[in-house]
Design a protein around this motif. Structure first.
Motif, PDB file in Angstrom:
ATOM      1  N   ALA A 108      -5.796   6.310   1.782  1.00  0.00           N
ATOM      2  CA  ALA A 108      -5.178   6.060   3.095  1.00  0.00           C
ATOM      3  C   ALA A 108      -5.655   7.108   4.103  1.00  0.00           C
ATOM      4  O   ALA A 108      -6.025   6.776   5.233  1.00  0.00           O
ATOM      5  CB  ALA A 108      -3.652   6.085   2.970  1.00  0.00           C
TER       6      ALA A 108
ATOM      7  N   GLY B 287       0.791   2.705   4.395  1.00  0.00           N
ATOM      8  CA  GLY B 287       0.225   1.524   3.738  1.00  0.00           C
ATOM      9  C   GLY B 287       0.789   1.251   2.351  1.00  0.00           C
ATOM     10  O   GLY B 287       0.391   0.293   1.695  1.00  0.00           O
ATOM     11  N   GLY B 288       1.725   2.098   1.896  1.00  0.00           N
ATOM     12  CA  GLY B 288       2.239   1.948   0.528  1.00  0.00           C
ATOM     13  C   GLY B 288       3.101   0.702   0.379  1.00  0.00           C
ATOM     14  O   GLY B 288       3.526   0.094   1.367  1.00  0.00           O
ATOM     15  N   LEU B 289       3.364   0.322  -0.863  1.00  0.00           N
ATOM     16  CA  LEU B 289       4.112  -0.916  -1.113  1.00  0.00           C
ATOM     17  C   LEU B 289       5.623  -0.688  -1.185  1.00  0.00           C
ATOM     18  O   LEU B 289       6.401  -1.627  -1.069  1.00  0.00           O
ATOM     19  CB  LEU B 289       3.638  -1.560  -2.424  1.00  0.00           C
ATOM     20  N   GLY B 290       6.031   0.557  -1.407  1.00  0.00           N
ATOM     21  CA  GLY B 290       7.463   0.861  -1.443  1.00  0.00           C
ATOM     22  C   GLY B 290       8.209   0.147  -2.556  1.00  0.00           C
ATOM     23  O   GLY B 290       9.329  -0.319  -2.360  1.00  0.00           O
ATOM     24  N   THR B 291       7.598   0.081  -3.741  1.00  0.00           N
ATOM     25  CA  THR B 291       8.214  -0.700  -4.841  1.00  0.00           C
ATOM     26  C   THR B 291       9.543  -0.108  -5.310  1.00  0.00           C
ATOM     27  O   THR B 291      10.383  -0.830  -5.828  1.00  0.00           O
ATOM     28  CB  THR B 291       7.265  -0.788  -6.055  1.00  0.00           C
TER      29      THR B 291
ATOM     30  N   LEU C 208      -4.841   1.744  -2.226  1.00  0.00           N
ATOM     31  CA  LEU C 208      -5.528   2.399  -3.350  1.00  0.00           C
ATOM     32  C   LEU C 208      -5.052   3.833  -3.569  1.00  0.00           C
ATOM     33  O   LEU C 208      -5.598   4.545  -4.393  1.00  0.00           O
ATOM     34  CB  LEU C 208      -7.044   2.393  -3.098  1.00  0.00           C
ATOM     35  N   GLY C 209      -4.057   4.259  -2.800  1.00  0.00           N
ATOM     36  CA  GLY C 209      -3.533   5.608  -2.986  1.00  0.00           C
ATOM     37  C   GLY C 209      -3.541   6.399  -1.691  1.00  0.00           C
ATOM     38  O   GLY C 209      -4.217   6.027  -0.717  1.00  0.00           O
ATOM     39  N   LEU C 210      -2.774   7.503  -1.693  1.00  0.00           N
ATOM     40  CA  LEU C 210      -2.646   8.323  -0.489  1.00  0.00           C
ATOM     41  C   LEU C 210      -3.991   8.902  -0.042  1.00  0.00           C
ATOM     42  O   LEU C 210      -4.298   8.960   1.151  1.00  0.00           O
ATOM     43  CB  LEU C 210      -1.622   9.446  -0.759  1.00  0.00           C
TER      44      LEU C 210
ATOM     45  N   GLN D 215      -5.441  -0.062   6.035  1.00  0.00           N
ATOM     46  CA  GLN D 215      -5.910   0.242   4.683  1.00  0.00           C
ATOM     47  C   GLN D 215      -5.820  -1.110   3.966  1.00  0.00           C
ATOM     48  O   GLN D 215      -4.720  -1.587   3.703  1.00  0.00           O
ATOM     49  CB  GLN D 215      -4.976   1.261   4.024  1.00  0.00           C
TER      50      GLN D 215
ATOM     51  N   GLU E  12       9.044   2.543   5.836  1.00  0.00           N
ATOM     52  CA  GLU E  12       9.082   3.503   6.945  1.00  0.00           C
ATOM     53  C   GLU E  12       9.994   3.042   8.081  1.00  0.00           C
ATOM     54  O   GLU E  12      10.320   3.811   8.966  1.00  0.00           O
ATOM     55  CB  GLU E  12       7.663   3.732   7.495  1.00  0.00           C
TER      56      GLU E  12
ATOM     57  N   ASP F 139       8.395   9.030   4.528  1.00  0.00           N
ATOM     58  CA  ASP F 139       9.498   8.899   3.561  1.00  0.00           C
ATOM     59  C   ASP F 139       9.994  10.254   3.055  1.00  0.00           C
ATOM     60  O   ASP F 139      11.039  10.329   2.426  1.00  0.00           O
ATOM     61  CB  ASP F 139       9.159   7.943   2.420  1.00  0.00           C
TER      62      ASP F 139
HETATM   63  P1  UTP Z   1       4.387   6.635  -2.510  1.00  0.00           P
HETATM   64  O1  UTP Z   1       3.928   7.415  -3.664  1.00  0.00           O
HETATM   65  O2  UTP Z   1       5.801   6.788  -2.086  1.00  0.00           O
HETATM   66  O3  UTP Z   1       4.028   5.108  -2.800  1.00  0.00           O
HETATM   67  O4  UTP Z   1       3.430   6.960  -1.292  1.00  0.00           O
HETATM   68  P2  UTP Z   1       4.582   3.781  -2.182  1.00  0.00           P
HETATM   69  O5  UTP Z   1       3.690   2.691  -2.638  1.00  0.00           O
HETATM   70  O6  UTP Z   1       4.759   3.881  -0.697  1.00  0.00           O
HETATM   71  O7  UTP Z   1       6.053   3.618  -2.793  1.00  0.00           O
HETATM   72  P3  UTP Z   1       6.543   3.273  -4.288  1.00  0.00           P
HETATM   73  O8  UTP Z   1       6.233   4.474  -5.126  1.00  0.00           O
HETATM   74  O9  UTP Z   1       5.833   2.014  -4.709  1.00  0.00           O
HETATM   75  O10 UTP Z   1       8.017   3.040  -4.123  1.00  0.00           O
HETATM   76  C1  UTP Z   1       3.524   8.146  -0.540  1.00  0.00           C
HETATM   77  C2  UTP Z   1       3.077   7.871   0.873  1.00  0.00           C
HETATM   78  O11 UTP Z   1       1.736   7.444   0.914  1.00  0.00           O
HETATM   79  C3  UTP Z   1       1.613   6.192   1.570  1.00  0.00           C
HETATM   80  C4  UTP Z   1       2.983   5.565   1.498  1.00  0.00           C
HETATM   81  O12 UTP Z   1       3.175   4.651   2.567  1.00  0.00           O
HETATM   82  C5  UTP Z   1       3.881   6.777   1.566  1.00  0.00           C
HETATM   83  O13 UTP Z   1       4.091   7.212   2.902  1.00  0.00           O
HETATM   84  N1  UTP Z   1       0.584   5.399   0.860  1.00  0.00           N
HETATM   85  C6  UTP Z   1       0.586   5.347  -0.492  1.00  0.00           C
HETATM   86  C7  UTP Z   1      -0.362   4.724   1.584  1.00  0.00           C
HETATM   87  O14 UTP Z   1      -0.367   4.760   2.842  1.00  0.00           O
HETATM   88  N2  UTP Z   1      -1.301   4.011   0.918  1.00  0.00           N
HETATM   89  C8  UTP Z   1      -1.338   3.938  -0.443  1.00  0.00           C
HETATM   90  O15 UTP Z   1      -2.249   3.277  -0.984  1.00  0.00           O
HETATM   91  C9  UTP Z   1      -0.356   4.617  -1.155  1.00  0.00           C
END
Ligand code: UTP
Length: 293
Positions: free
Chosen positions: A115, A13-17, A110-112, A106, A29, A134
């Motif tokens: 999730a 669910g992360g944004l992968g910024t 809001l963070g791992l 999610q 992913e 990742d």
């Molecule tokens: P990262 O710390 O790499 O964050 O998350 P991110 O948002 O994916 O990427 P950046 O830092 O902005 O580039 C670690 C893992 O936790 C998942 C991400 O998809 C990744 O697999 N995650 C993170 C979530 O599923 N939800 C969240 O709210 C945050």
């Protein structure tokens, strides 16, 4: 008897910024290392460790992941017509069995920790694995299989994959305060999320493979936001120390941070070099570029 780890959670669910603009419309992913998306490596690693149920915690813009793990009848019939049997088999093998995959949203990243909490109802009351796609690991025995085997030897409990990182990088990871060590296992006495190197209790970093007991869920439910204003899994885990066995495992293999551009490029080179069909050509290319430096 020790409960088998049957379910794996894939937080996607992360944004992968860190990987923009590639990740603006495409989930990180789905970035391919050589010819396979990161999430497929993660699912195959889970399968190799005996996982039977796959739970994806997704967000907006991630439906392409669902399509990837579904049948594609059009493609299958074209490959079949063209007698591309091997490719067809590979494609079919990559689709998990019907009824073994679940997706949950999610709604906000809001963070791992948050999730993982979202998967609570689907996991239920049993130990489960968490795999961050990742963090890609090149290993003879897949990392999660190393962990499930080691977990049997210590009677269950929580287990985290750990590796030594350069001291100046501790602020990028969850860092372990190590206790007794036995072989590849290190007892977890404490955990700190992203400590400044001056205060880091060790150079042992937690990376994206976890085996967790379900008692993490009530902790996550009440977990305050931590580093980066996110609900951190590491913070919730640190309140479980002192209960069930809790170990870090120094896995065998090389980990690549594919959420980061350089880590991703390195992974592509390393995985291509390790492949029977591409290794020798890739070696020539790397040598050519290196000799021009
Ligand atoms: P990262 O710390 O790499 O964050 O998350 P991110 O948002 O994916 O990427 P950046 O830092 O902005 O580039 C670690 C893992 O936790 C998942 C991400 O998809 C990744 O697999 N995650 C993170 C979530 O599923 N939800 C969240 O709210 C945050």
């Amino acid at each position: 008897m020790l409960k088998k780890v049957r379910k794996a959670v894939f937080p996607v669910g992360g944004l992968g910024t860190r990987f923009l603009p590639a990740t603006k419309a495409m989930p990180k992913e789905m970035l391919p290392v050589v010819d396979k998306p990161l999430i497929q490596y993660a699912v195959e690693e889970a399968r190799d460790a005996g996982i039977e149920e796959f739970i994806f915690v997704t967000g907006r813009g991630k439906t392409i992941i669902e399509d990837h793990f579904d049948r594609s009848y059009e493609l299958e019939s074209v490959l079949s017509e063209r007698s591309k049997e091997e490719l067809l088999k590979e494609l079919m093998d990559s689709v998990p069995n019907a009824g073994t995959v679940a997706y949950i949203r999610q709604q906000e990243p809001l963070g791992l920790g948050h999730a993982v909490w979202c998967a609570k109802r689907l996991v239920g009351n049993e130990p489960f694995a968490v795999i961050l796609a990742d963090d890609l690991i090149l290993a003879k025995t897949p990392c999660l299989a190393q962990m499930t085997a080691a977990r049997e030897g210590v009677g269950g409990g929580n287990m985290l994959a750990v590796m030594k990182v350069p001291h100046e990088h501790t602020s990028r990871y969850g860092i372990l305060s190590p206790g007794k060590e036995e072989g590849a296992l290190v007892e977890v006495e404490g955990l700190v999320e992203k400590p400044n190197p001056a205060f880091a209790p060790s150079d042992l970093a937690v990376i994206g493979r976890y085996i967790l007991e379900p008692n993490i869920f009530p902790v996550l439910e009440n977990q305050d936001r931590g580093a980066g204003n996110e609900i951190q899994l590491t913070d919730a885990l640190s309140s479980l120390i002192g209960g069930d066995p809790f170990n870090g495992m120094k896995f065998e293999g090389t980990r690549f941070d594919c959420g980061d551009k350089i880590g991703f490029l390195e992974a592509n080179i390393a995985f291509a070099l390790s492949r029977e069909d591409l290794g020798s050509d890739m070696k020539d290319i790397v040598t050519k570029f290196a000799s021009n430096l």
